[in-house]
Enzyme design. Sequence first.
Site, PDB file in Angstrom:
ATOM      1  CB  ALA A  74      -0.959   0.005   1.189  1.00  0.00           C
ATOM      2  CB  ALA A 203      -1.696  -9.219   0.651  1.00  0.00           C
ATOM      3  CB  THR A 243       9.031  -9.638 -12.788  1.00  0.00           C
ATOM      4  OG1 THR A 243       9.902  -9.391 -13.891  1.00  0.00           O
ATOM      5  CG2 THR A 243       8.571 -11.084 -12.791  1.00  0.00           C
ATOM      6  CB  CYS A 329       4.529   3.672  10.398  1.00  0.00           C
ATOM      7  SG  CYS A 329       3.512   2.423   9.641  1.00  0.00           S
TER       8      CYS A 329
HETATM    9  C1  LIG Z   1      -0.074  -0.539   6.689  1.00  0.00           C
HETATM   10  C2  LIG Z   1      -0.644   0.638   6.033  1.00  0.00           C
HETATM   11  C3  LIG Z   1      -0.089   1.165   4.860  1.00  0.00           C
HETATM   12  C4  LIG Z   1       1.186   0.619   4.262  1.00  0.00           C
HETATM   13  O1  LIG Z   1       0.998  -0.630   3.674  1.00  0.00           O
HETATM   14  P1  LIG Z   1       2.269  -1.505   3.231  1.00  0.00           P
HETATM   15  O2  LIG Z   1       1.671  -2.570   2.361  1.00  0.00           O
HETATM   16  O3  LIG Z   1       2.824  -2.051   4.502  1.00  0.00           O
HETATM   17  O4  LIG Z   1       3.212  -0.639   2.499  1.00  0.00           O
HETATM   18  C5  LIG Z   1      -0.710   2.235   4.257  1.00  0.00           C
HETATM   19  N1  LIG Z   1      -1.830   2.763   4.768  1.00  0.00           N
HETATM   20  C6  LIG Z   1      -2.389   2.299   5.911  1.00  0.00           C
HETATM   21  C7  LIG Z   1      -3.635   2.936   6.417  1.00  0.00           C
HETATM   22  C8  LIG Z   1      -1.816   1.235   6.579  1.00  0.00           C
HETATM   23  O5  LIG Z   1      -2.362   0.801   7.711  1.00  0.00           O
END
Ligand SMILES: *Cc1c(COP(=O)(O)O)cnc(C)c1O
Length: 391
Positions: A74, A203, A243, A329
Site C-alpha cells: 500500500a 495483503a 515482474t 510506523c
Molecule cells: C499498513 C498501512 C499502509 C502501508 O501498507 P504496506 O503494504 O505495509 O506498504 C498504508 N496505509 C495504511 C492505512 C496502513 O495501515
Amino acid sequence: MPKLPIYLDYSATTPCDPRVVEAMLPYFTENFGNAASRNHVFGWAAEGAVEVAREQLAAFIGAETQEIIFTSGATEADNLAIKGIFDLYASKGNHIITTATEHKAVLDTCKHIEKMGGEVSYLPVKADGRIDISELEAAIKPTTILIAVIYANNEIGNLQPVREISAVARKHNVIFFCDAVQAMGKVPVNVNEDGIDLMAFTAHKMYGPKGIGALYVRRKNPRVKVAPQMDGGGHERGMRSGTLNVPGIVGFGKAAEIAAKEMEPDAERIAKLRNRLEQSLLKLDGTFVNGSIEYRLPHISNVSFQGLRSDELLAGFNKEVAVSSGSACTSASLEPSYVLKALGISDELSRSCIRFSLGKFTTEEEIDYVIEKVVLTVAKLRKEKTVQTIV
Ligand SMILES: *Cc1c(COP(=O)(O)O)cnc(C)c1O
C-alpha cells in the site's frame, strides 16, 4: 491459560491464513513462471493464476479485473496514486486536499508533492477523528485535482464519511483517492457504492503475505489514469512496471476470497471481544477511548491511561502481550501521535495511549488474560507513582 505471547497488533500486520500459504506454495516451485512470458506454458500458468487472483480481488471490491494494478504494497499504491495524478493532471491544476490524520505513506507523499511545486490542504478532523464535509467542500478550488482521504484510520480505527466525500468529489469533478488498507476485510468496501476512483490496499493487513498490494484505478465514469512512477516493461497496463510477484498475488487473491465469505461473522465476533476488553479497561480510573465509538472498525481500540506513559505500560506486559503505542510506523519515535494531536488530545494523554488491535485468531481466553495483565500493570504503576509522590 492461553498460549503466550498474545498478539493484539493486527493493525500492524496479520499472520497469513494457512489456506493462503497453501494456495501460494506451488507458485514458488513447480509453477514458477514469469507471468509476462507469452511464449510458453510456464508463463501461461503464472498468468492464469494472476488473472484468477485479479478476479477474486475485483469481485471483493466491486471492480473490474482491468482496474486492479498490482504493486509491492500500500505504500507504493499510495505513492503511485498521488504522484501519478499530480504528474498526469498538471494541466488541470496542482492542488490536493487531504487530512491531517492520513497514514505516513500519504502524508509524506503529499510533503513531496509540495516540494515539487504542488499545493496541499490538510483538513483538520473533529474530536471523533472524522472530517467535516462542509470544510472539504470549502477547500475545493478550480485547481484541485485530487481528494485523498483514508477509509479508516490505522491508529484509532475511526471510519471517514466516505460516501459523503465521494459525493462532494463527484459534484466538483475531482478525483477521489482512498487508502482503504485498514477497512479491507473488516467492513464492506465497494468502489462503486462508495464512489471511489483510486484505492490502495495491501495483503498483509488481511491475512495475506507481505510485499504485495494493489491500486484500484477506475476505468469508467470517470476514466482515471495515473502516470507510472517506475520505468520498465510496461506491466499492469503501463502503470506499474516490474515482474509480477506471482505467489504473493495468488495469496492476496485467496485472502480476498476468504474475507468475502468470512468477514461478516468474524467482524461480529471480534467486535464483541474488543468491546469486552474496552469495557473492562474503562472501569479503571482515568482511562479514555480515543476517537469515534460509533463510526469505527470492529477490531481496534485506542485507550489512554491518564498519568501513565505508553512505554512504561508496555514494559509491564510486552513479554506476554504484543500491542503498540500508536501505529507501527510511528511507534519508534517518542513524539506524541500526530493523529491523537489532530483530535485535540493533550500531549500528556496521547503519550499514555495503547492501541489494541484484534483479529480472527484472537480468543476469549486471550482477551481475559490481557485484561488481567493490563489491569495489574496499571495498578502497580499507579501505586509506585503514589509512593513516589508521598516520598
Ligand atoms: C499498513 C498501512 C499502509 C502501508 O501498507 P504496506 O503494504 O505495509 O506498504 C498504508 N496505509 C495504511 C492505512 C496502513 O495501515
